[in-house]
Write a protein that holds these residues in place. Sequence first.
Motif, PDB file in Angstrom:
ATOM      1  N   SER A   1      12.774 -23.656 -38.467  1.00  0.00           N
ATOM      2  CA  SER A   1      11.440 -24.054 -38.175  1.00  0.00           C
ATOM      3  C   SER A   1      11.326 -22.613 -37.415  1.00  0.00           C
ATOM      4  O   SER A   1      11.386 -22.803 -36.265  1.00  0.00           O
ATOM      5  CB  SER A   1      11.690 -26.189 -36.994  1.00  0.00           C
ATOM      6  N   GLY A   2      10.153 -22.020 -37.059  1.00  0.00           N
ATOM      7  CA  GLY A   2       9.835 -21.437 -36.220  1.00  0.00           C
ATOM      8  C   GLY A   2       9.615 -19.851 -36.157  1.00  0.00           C
ATOM      9  O   GLY A   2       9.821 -19.515 -36.008  1.00  0.00           O
TER      10      GLY A   2
ATOM     11  N   SER B   1       4.564 -19.879 -41.384  1.00  0.00           N
ATOM     12  CA  SER B   1       3.205 -19.857 -41.439  1.00  0.00           C
ATOM     13  C   SER B   1       2.968 -18.923 -40.609  1.00  0.00           C
ATOM     14  O   SER B   1       1.564 -18.356 -42.034  1.00  0.00           O
ATOM     15  CB  SER B   1       2.623 -21.651 -40.762  1.00  0.00           C
ATOM     16  N   VAL B   2       3.218 -18.142 -39.791  1.00  0.00           N
ATOM     17  CA  VAL B   2       2.245 -17.493 -39.424  1.00  0.00           C
ATOM     18  C   VAL B   2       2.461 -16.388 -39.966  1.00  0.00           C
ATOM     19  O   VAL B   2       1.050 -15.250 -40.086  1.00  0.00           O
ATOM     20  CB  VAL B   2       2.778 -16.473 -38.246  1.00  0.00           C
TER      21      VAL B   2
ATOM     22  N   GLN C   1       0.649 -27.200 -44.482  1.00  0.00           N
ATOM     23  CA  GLN C   1       1.534 -28.324 -43.288  1.00  0.00           C
ATOM     24  C   GLN C   1       0.423 -29.718 -42.995  1.00  0.00           C
ATOM     25  O   GLN C   1      -0.681 -28.992 -43.285  1.00  0.00           O
ATOM     26  CB  GLN C   1       2.235 -27.517 -42.748  1.00  0.00           C
TER      27      GLN C   1
HETATM   28  N1  LIG Z   1      -1.159 -19.899 -30.923  1.00  0.00           N
HETATM   29  C1  LIG Z   1       0.284 -19.969 -30.855  1.00  0.00           C
HETATM   30  N2  LIG Z   1       0.526 -19.264 -30.136  1.00  0.00           N
HETATM   31  C2  LIG Z   1       1.487 -18.808 -29.841  1.00  0.00           C
HETATM   32  N3  LIG Z   1       2.703 -18.921 -30.140  1.00  0.00           N
HETATM   33  C3  LIG Z   1       2.693 -19.170 -32.047  1.00  0.00           C
HETATM   34  C4  LIG Z   1       1.728 -19.491 -31.958  1.00  0.00           C
HETATM   35  N4  LIG Z   1       1.147 -19.926 -33.510  1.00  0.00           N
HETATM   36  C5  LIG Z   1       2.980 -19.708 -33.811  1.00  0.00           C
HETATM   37  N5  LIG Z   1       3.712 -19.726 -32.750  1.00  0.00           N
HETATM   38  C6  LIG Z   1       5.036 -18.855 -32.730  1.00  0.00           C
HETATM   39  O1  LIG Z   1       5.326 -18.267 -33.790  1.00  0.00           O
HETATM   40  C7  LIG Z   1       6.365 -18.294 -34.332  1.00  0.00           C
HETATM   41  C8  LIG Z   1       6.124 -18.630 -35.868  1.00  0.00           C
HETATM   42  O2  LIG Z   1       5.939 -19.869 -35.570  1.00  0.00           O
HETATM   43  P1  LIG Z   1       5.297 -20.220 -37.814  1.00  0.00           P
HETATM   44  O3  LIG Z   1       4.837 -21.496 -37.276  1.00  0.00           O
HETATM   45  O4  LIG Z   1       5.627 -19.507 -38.214  1.00  0.00           O
HETATM   46  O5  LIG Z   1       6.973 -21.028 -37.474  1.00  0.00           O
HETATM   47  P2  LIG Z   1       7.385 -21.600 -38.605  1.00  0.00           P
HETATM   48  O6  LIG Z   1       8.471 -20.907 -39.911  1.00  0.00           O
HETATM   49  O7  LIG Z   1       6.055 -22.304 -39.993  1.00  0.00           O
HETATM   50  O8  LIG Z   1       7.935 -23.306 -38.407  1.00  0.00           O
HETATM   51  P3  LIG Z   1       7.599 -24.786 -39.254  1.00  0.00           P
HETATM   52  O9  LIG Z   1       8.645 -24.902 -40.680  1.00  0.00           O
HETATM   53  O10 LIG Z   1       8.555 -25.336 -38.290  1.00  0.00           O
HETATM   54  O11 LIG Z   1       6.566 -24.593 -39.889  1.00  0.00           O
HETATM   55  C9  LIG Z   1       6.603 -19.530 -33.184  1.00  0.00           C
HETATM   56  O12 LIG Z   1       7.541 -19.407 -32.632  1.00  0.00           O
HETATM   57  C10 LIG Z   1       5.639 -19.886 -32.241  1.00  0.00           C
HETATM   58  O13 LIG Z   1       5.914 -20.531 -31.117  1.00  0.00           O
END
Ligand SMILES: Nc1ncnc2c1ncn2[C@@H]1O[C@H](COP(=O)(O)OP(=O)(O)OP(=O)(O)O)[C@@H](O)[C@H]1O
Lengths: 326, 337, 285
Positions: free
Chosen positions: A45-46, A50-51, A99
Amino acid sequence: MSAPPLLEVHDLAVSFSTRAGRVPVLEHVSFTLAKGETVAMVGESGSGKSVTAYAMLRLLDRAGRIDAGRVRFGGADLFALSDAEMADIRGREAAMIFQNPRAALNPTRRVGDQIGDVLRRHGAIPANQVRQRVLDLLDQVKIPDPARRANAYAFELSGGMCQRVMIALALACSPALLIADEPTTGLDVTTQAAVMATIRALAKDRRMATILITHDLALAAEQADRVIVMHAGHVVEDAPTAALFAAPRHPYTRALLRATPRTTGSLADLESIPGSLPTLTAPDLPPCRFAARCPGATAVCRREPLPRHRGDGRLVACHHPLEGAP
Amino acid sequence: MLTLAIRRLMAALPSLVGVVIVTFLLTRALPGDPAAYFAGPAATVQAIEEVRQRLGLDQPLWVQFGNYIGDLVRGDFGTSLSTGQPVGFELATRLPASAELTLLGLLLAVVIAVPAGMVAATRPNGWFDQAVRVTATAGVSLPTFFTGLLLVYVFYYILGWAPAPLGRLDIFYTAPPHITGFYTLDALLIGDAETFLQALSQLVLPALTLGIFALAPLARITRGAMLEVLGSDYIRTARAAGLTPTRILIVYGFRNAILPVLTVLGMVLSFLLGANVLVEKVFAWPGIGSFAVEALVASDYAPVQGFVLTMAVLYVGLNLAIDLAYGLLDPRVRIES
Amino acid sequence: MSAASSTFLAHARHTLGGNPVTLVAACLAGLLILVALLAPWIAPYDPLATDPINKLQPPSASHWFGTDQLGRDVLSRVIAATRLDLAIAVASVALVFVCGTLAGVAAGYLGGWTDRIVGRLADTIMAFPLFVLAMGIVAALGNSVGNIVLATAVVNFPLYARIARAETSVRRTQGWVEAARLCGHSELSIVLTQLLPNLLPIMMVQVSLTLGYAILNAAGLSFIGLGVRPPTAEWGIMVAEGATYIISGEWWLALFPGLALMVAVLTFNLLGDGLRDLLDPRRRT
Ligand SMILES: Nc1ncnc2c1ncn2[C@@H]1O[C@H](COP(=O)(O)OP(=O)(O)OP(=O)(O)O)[C@@H](O)[C@H]1O
Ligand SMILES: [Mg+2]
């Protein structure tokens, strides 16, 4: 590969502005996807899964910024398109399942109307057939009694139902690319299987390429042709599914696999990954973001730029890739 | 929907009971002897005793309360000492003037504030957003009576665009026949364009004064609600589906952001009904507010109490209407019932 | 503890640095209070001294804000009014701060009937348009400054009671209150030593925000002839008296007291907003 890939992400970098300054969330993310192919994107996670998806479709919220990179999709350079051209592609050529499906549906609009909005927007079918098509779509994703459910609001539906509505919405215009962000999280096992079967059948029918974002390695192993492993905003490994599970080459992948329960092997074999994702705002972030957690890390890992070897159809971003079986 | 309406009505009932009790207590809290007040300044001891008996002020408190309720049910709010007319009648004849003014003020505020708040939210911290924020904060700090005077000074004294701030119509005009009681509307209904324009020109400045006051909280809350909605997951879904920006803003954004705006509309109305009194005084507007103020100055209490009760009942009713509108707009509330 | 306070200071500096408006508001508030305290000494003239020969003089070197219909110096009157208006606002806010907070804490801590009664009381007050209720109270209790203070406090009561109640009922069930109870502290001492101190910051924000509203409310009441009476210098009355002259062009009678009133309200509103940001960065809009 002979034909050009459907999707080509090259050297993507994304940062977010926060109270603590700009945070470099993604760096040097590159991968490709062929027509009809399914890749799984895994990572803690993180880690930026998603980004990555949002950045590709230019859906980042205001705080996020694309600093570098290129995304080619079906011959178009997505970052060079106007907003209107991009909007034409979204929902028609490339669609996304989010999600947390309940929050991803408009609380004050009937779900059938929301699907209808997409159909009408892209002029997929004549206006007088929209209603029928919505019902067909709901039926395809195995929603019982579609005529009644189409008139429901998201809060009246169960999580699994919302998830299926999301899928119907994403698939409404038969996109060439589907990004499914944890489509089965929070669903019970039977519903999970049903949802995945739906996506898979549709993917097969329509030769749709799929990016399956998930935490669930078993699911990835079962569904994907290829797996992309992400860690702290880096793609650390990208390999065909069988090869990756047989012989991970990045220490993080190995750690992930060891942390995952398997039907063979006992619980005692499970190991947790030491440490946690690094703070990306840290001033002394090493080039290899896994270095602090890695048993095999050396001074080189903290100093030299990360190599991104690509060979025999797989990529590993590591100074000391693992060889042979785990 | 009907059950929802009935349930909301029941929920408003305790407020109404509270309002009646408080106004009753206020009538009994008159400084000195209420009977002496109602008998008038020149009354003899005997006359005061008579009044006391006639008004039932010699009875125990709960009997008095019963009488009070009885009077209210009959629409009897007492008699105004200064005009000699029943208070109920005075209030009824003046209510349309106040309503016309308040409604137009509210309309102006909504028509300006809601779109401004929405646009501000689409570019947070942009120049338009900053402008809206500054105006909104300054707007709540403006004393209405002062804004009114400034407008009069600029638009009447300096520019000469507005008529003298002396009521609903210039003295050379006759009021249109009573249909709705709103001069502008009535003039339109009988097709009298000249009277309509005259009435409107008298109405613009006071309505604007009220509007400026109500604008601030509305713009602020619209902006906040819209910002929150625009950052929500379902907006991202709509964008991912390729919907057009206007459709996203209206159908997906505004439709959801309007709900918190409706919630604060109650508070805005509270401000507006209060500010109405001040604005009526500044513009010599013959509504129930200036009626109450004149009565206050003359120590004529029955009209003041009738006014307080009327305003409170109106306010409870308006809140009820807001609640119902909320129920109509929010399926989560509608379907629960 | 020191680490916590130093991060708070850093945060305060960050917020204030990024928000010069709050800093300006804080300075203005200090200035207003200073003027109020020193009013008798800094006013150039006696605010009540009439001078019929020099009546209705526009602003000049000897009378910066001009003179009114009786030849009184408008500047001196505005200064004297600052003292009175702030005193009314502070008194009413102090009153409601004590009563409202106590009622809210009692409601949140004790629950049951206390909660129901306080809640009903607050609801009933909220059922009135607030300014109209204040009018009704002053009309019924008598036309005096004390009753203006009281009426302004009453209309602010629901706000204080509700916030104090909400904060208390959240905190009541939190670990450290439970822990204090297990350590054998009495309920009263828990309320006094654990709950109230933690309520203070959020209540201070309310104090600043309601000060502005209290000033507006009091000035509005005097504007329609309630409470303060002529010839006392008070912003609302001065604007009311000046209103007659504005349509004949003597703008300074109403403008200066009106501006003073506006600046005072704006100051406390901005200060309240700034304090809220300081306390809860997330609520920042
Ligand atoms: N709007 C935002 N502002 C600041 N940081 C962000 C923002 N959106 C995401 N991040 C940062 O980007 C990083 C990646 O987030 P992301 O949501 O892509 O993780 P993920 O792999 O999809 O996790 P999960 O499995 O929990 O969905 C994280 O460290 C998060 O803190
Ligand atoms: Mg995610």
